[in-house]
Design an enzyme around this catalytic site. Structure first.
Site, PDB file in Angstrom:
ATOM      1  N   ASP A 345       0.837  -1.189   0.000  1.00 45.37           N
ATOM      2  CA  ASP A 345       0.000   0.000   0.000  1.00 45.37           C
ATOM      3  C   ASP A 345       0.882   1.253   0.000  1.00 45.37           C
ATOM      4  OD1 ASP A 345      -2.666   1.358   0.505  1.00 45.37           O
ATOM      5  OD2 ASP A 345      -1.595   1.966   2.319  1.00 45.37           O
ATOM      6  N   GLU A 381       1.761  -0.394  -4.974  1.00 39.82           N
ATOM      7  CA  GLU A 381       0.829   0.676  -5.315  1.00 39.82           C
ATOM      8  C   GLU A 381       1.715   1.908  -5.489  1.00 39.82           C
ATOM      9  OE1 GLU A 381      -3.404   2.422  -3.733  1.00 39.82           O
ATOM     10  OE2 GLU A 381      -1.783   2.294  -2.252  1.00 39.82           O
TER      11      GLU A 381
END
Length: 695
Positions: A345, A381
């Site tokens: 993330d 990401e």
């Protein structure tokens, strides 16, 4: 058990609580603490029965050994040290702290002002000092001795070229399934009905939204909501108890083993960019109380936090011991829990240096040389909200990256936005403009049309605007640029023509995803027609809004999705590691990519620049085909038409071969059939022809 009156010195390694058969060694890092206390609790976890000073500190690791202690022992820590927020120090021994290396925790914090290291409501509150004991509101860490019998478990080891990712939420995927035991738990995710569904689809990997123990944000709890997605990590080693039946970590291991037996890999969505403790007004639960100045990146004034993540704080992976914790956590999930990869993330944060993002940052260097981690799947990401935070295409090997440009480009092409043909061509061929450099493969691009963050596929074709009022933020949250369409009616409708058009658009986007170079990822539930009623930010909707409804499954679309995955698996030209190129870009000067107009002529510059062009055809060739093609030429001819019906000229076939129509998204049940020199291409559809031996 009679506890000893004094701790032995123990050892500084490994970190955490480790049972050796005769007792437990405790080791915890803090560079700035002056004293570290171990607190033991009774079997219920409610009553503190003893506390011990960790007697030794070796290179900032506090450690001690208690003989006779056994697995199952609840514990926590209290750290003494300076409380000088202006200097970055926030020690407060009144706050019970969770061991960052805890392998199991008893539950989640109960929100109370005592969890704060400062006096809530005081002037310049975070500079004040709160003396209330937080232990009644804190979970306990539990000593464990992982001993799961993995038998002959082996990771499937699916190459990235053959990987099809299924992004799912442990609870949301199974909570409403009528035939699973323990819905919403790890066991349900690997139950027989779920394994049957994965096999029906043909997916090869499940990417799970965060399962590291995480916090329910106070502002959500006070509104009667909850942190559903899980992007507020409390512990980087402990599986979240909310997905367990007994609390035993073997439940997670058993799930992994069953998925592996079905050929399914497990990828974890992990959050090493920030923690759940927020900014200076957040709670003191673990890292802040153990060594705020080491665990977090602090602003120049040292009182405040660098907030490149938008969550209030940023984990300081530039500190060697914080980086070690991240690496130890990753290795633990691979070696002890047998997972097959990670999706990071806000991974741009992990590459931040004082001068900005750097592909040679310590985190990336550590990953690359690690013999455990450089063999699993690693997906970034590639952005955060800090300065220069958008870094798509900039990550080093061996990372792949979530490609949001694929998502937006495919949505905009099928919506009929002007001038989108060149962009779609780039997405179909692996987004070479982002990834074809530095020796990176086409599999560096993880392609998706939908993900947990944003509209579902059904909502992408049903809503023009987000409908997020249930989140309690007056609709301010969530993306505004959804590139969606509602075909004239916002939300549900009984109009058969609209329903048919929406179904067609979904098939077009799913087909485009599976026909593109890169690694395809589909959002769990999209294949079934799952809707969130237009909510494009369901992070706090732990309810029927986000849970998949297994009673209203769109079986026709499940079958179409499975058919597209099977077609992809059957045709290696779609799964190539190397980028396909036209002659002017091919290294070996051999064309394997031919872009054509509907009339069969090659695309010219004027065609690429035409904003009104809505149809593009591509012929893809490669020297290696499937065994049945042997010495014959192998090619695929795909047509993407976002405009009106048109007649498409089909390339001339070599002698002894012919083109066969395998896919027409307007006729999803179409059986393969031969095609002559022209194809009647329906409006707003995808068609795929395969060069095959003549009958």
């Amino acid at each position: 058990m009679t506890l000893p009156s004094k701790m032995q010195a123990g050892r500084p390694d490994p970190l955490g609580a480790h049972f050796d058969g005769g007792g437990v060694n405790f080791a915890i890092f803090s560079e700035h603490a002056s004293r570290m206390i171990l607190c033991l609790f009774d079997a219920t976890g409610q009553h503190e029965i003893a506390n011990f000073d960790l007697p030794e500190c070796t290179e900032h690791v506090w450690h001690g050994y208690l003989p006779g202690l056994t697995p199952g022992q609840p514990y926590g820590h209290r750290a003494h040290g300076p409380y000088r927020p202006d200097e970055g120090h926030r020690f407060n021994p009144h706050k019970l702290l969770l061991d960052p290396y805890a392998r199991r925790i008893t539950g989640h914090p109960i929100w109370h002002d005592a969890l704060m290291g400062y006096e809530v409501g005081a002037p310049r509150a975070d500079l004040s000092y709160d003396k209330r004991d937080s232990a009644p509101y804190m979970p306990r860490a539990i000593v464990v001795a992982p001993s799961y019998d993995w038998a002959d478990d082996a990771p499937p080891g699916t190459p990235l070229t053959d990987t099809v990712i299924y992004e799912a939420h442990v609870k949301g995927l199974t909570s409403r399934h009528p035939r699973v035991h323990a819905p919403g738990k790890y066991r349900a995710l690997a139950s027989d009905p779920m394994l049957e569904h994965y096999a029906r689809l043909g997916i090869t990997a499940i990417e799970l939204l965060p399962i590291h123990a995480f916090l329910n944000d106070r502002f959500l709890v006070e509104k009667g909501l909850t942190n559903y997605w899980g992007y507020q990590t409390l512990s980087y080693f402990a599986p979240d108890p909310r997905y367990m039946e007994t609390g035993d970590i073997s439940e997670f291991q058993r799930m992994v083993a069953r998925l592996h037996s079905a050929g399914i890999e497990v990828i974890l969505d992990v959050v090493y960019n920030h923690t759940c403790e927020g900014n200076e007004m957040g709670p003191t639960l673990s890292f802040r109380g153990l060594d705020n100045a080491s665990y977090y990146r602090l602003a120049d004034d040292r009182r405040h936090y660098v907030n490149d993540t938008g969550t209030g704080n940023t984990l300081n992976t530039g500190h060697p011991m914080v980086l070690r914790m991240v690496m130890d956590s990753l290795r633990y999930w691979v070696e002890v829990m047998h997972v097959d990869g990670f999706r990071f993330d806000l991974a741009a944060t992990l590459g931040r240096m004082p001068h900005g993002f750097d592909a040679r940052a310590p985190f990336f260097q550590a990953i690359r040389q690690d013999p455990v981690l450089n063999r699993v799947k690693l997906i970034a990401e590639p952005w955060d909200i800090g300065p220069g935070g958008y870094q798509l295409g900039a990550f080093p090997a061996p990372f792949s990256e979530w490609n949001d440009k694929f998502r937006d480009g495919v949505r905009r092409f099928w919506r009929g936005d002007p001038g989108r043909v060149p962009d779609l061509a780039g997405r179909i061929t692996g987004s070479a403009q982002q990834f074809d450099h530095s020796g990176r493969p086409a599999t560096a691009s993880v392609n998706f049309v939908t993900a947990h963050d944003g509209f579902t596929l059904a909502d992408t074709v049903s809503y023009l605007s987000k409908h997020n009022l249930a989140n309690g933020e007056d609709g301010r949250d969530g993306h505004n640029a959804n590139y969606s369409d509602n075909f004239g009616v916002e939300g549900p409708t009984d109009d058969l023509a609209i329903l048919s058009a929406r179904a067609q658009r979904r098939r077009n986007m799913m087909a485009t995803l599976m026909l593109s170079q890169g690694v395809p990822m589909i959002l769990a539930g999209d294949e079934m027609g799952h809707t969130q009623q237009g909510n494009n930010n369901a992070y706090c909707q732990d309810n029927a809004t986000a849970w998949i409804d297994w009673q209203t499954v769109d079986d026709e679309f499940v079958d179409f999705t499975a058919r597209m995955i099977a077609f992809r698996k059957a045709h290696p030209i779609l799964r190539q590691k190397l980028f396909l190129h036209s002659r002017e870009r091919a290294i070996d000067r051999i064309e394997d990519l031919f872009w054509r107009r509907a009339d069969g002529e090659p695309m010219r510059r004027a065609d690429w620049d035409d904003p009104d062009l809505r149809v593009i055809a591509v012929e893809m060739r490669t020297a290696s085909g499937t065994p049945e093609y042997a010495d014959l030429e192998y090619a695929i001819f795909a047509v993407f038409n976002a405009g009106e019906a048109v007649t498409v000229t089909v390339p001339e076939a070599p002698e002894g071969q012919g083109w066969s129509l395998h896919l027409d998204s307007s006729r999803p049940d179409l059986a393969p059939q031969p095609v002559g020199g022209a194809l009647d291409m329906p409006a707003e559809a995808v068609a795929v022809l395969v060069l095959e031996p003549a009958e």
